[in-house]
Design an enzyme around this catalytic site. Structure first.
Site, PDB file in Angstrom:
ATOM      1  CG  HIS A   1      -1.877   1.110   1.253  1.00  0.00           C
ATOM      2  ND1 HIS A   1      -2.198   1.776   2.404  1.00  0.00           N
ATOM      3  CD2 HIS A   1      -2.607   1.699   0.267  1.00  0.00           C
ATOM      4  CE1 HIS A   1      -3.074   2.723   2.139  1.00  0.00           C
ATOM      5  NE2 HIS A   1      -3.347   2.694   0.853  1.00  0.00           N
TER       6      HIS A   1
ATOM      7  CG  HIS B   1       8.433  17.451 -16.018  1.00  0.00           C
ATOM      8  ND1 HIS B   1       7.798  16.232 -16.115  1.00  0.00           N
ATOM      9  CD2 HIS B   1       9.629  17.290 -16.630  1.00  0.00           C
ATOM     10  CE1 HIS B   1       8.577  15.383 -16.763  1.00  0.00           C
ATOM     11  NE2 HIS B   1       9.701  16.006 -17.086  1.00  0.00           N
TER      12      HIS B   1
END
Length: 132
Positions: free
Chosen positions: A20, A98
């Site tokens: 997870h 980015h």
């Protein structure tokens, strides 16, 4: 031999090992891979395999709770943005600059390189949990 699902043994291993909140990256042909992060290179030639094809195959085998994209995708690659929004409409979708995206790649379990040659055709997929 495996009958269906993810046949690429390297990707299948990464997916089977995810816990997870672990993350994998699916990137275009030009996305730099941080040192120490394993790269699974699927690129054959420009455009092959495409980003969408690879994401679709992985999404069939992975529980995904969150997707991270570069903010620049919104202006530079609207087609891929629409695909992400449609494909992951039940997941949280986070956009970041980015440069931040590239920093987040540093703790990925793997970067899967496609042959995609469109700007910002990259995403980070965060693993969820399958309880059912």
């Amino acid at each position: 031999m495996k009958k269906n699902g993810m046949l690429n043994s390297h990707i299948a291993k990464v997916l089977a090992d995810l816990g997870h909140t672990d993350r994998i990256v699916i990137g275009d042909v030009g996305l730099p891979v941080p040192p120490g992060v394993p790269k699974i290179d699927l690129a054959l030639r420009l455009g092959t395999p495409g980003f969408k094809e690879v994401v679709d195959a992985i999404a069939e085998d992975m529980v995904i709770e969150k997707v991270v994209i570069a903010e620049e995708m919104k202006a530079e690659n609207k087609e891929t943005l629409q695909y992400i929004n449609d494909t992951f409409r039940d997941c949280e979708i986070e956009a970041c600059p980015h440069e931040r995206f590239k920093q987040l790649m540093g703790d990925a379990k793997a970067v899967i390189r496609t042959g995609e040659a469109k700007p910002y055709a990259n995403c980070i997929l965060q693993a969820g949990v399958h309880f059912g």
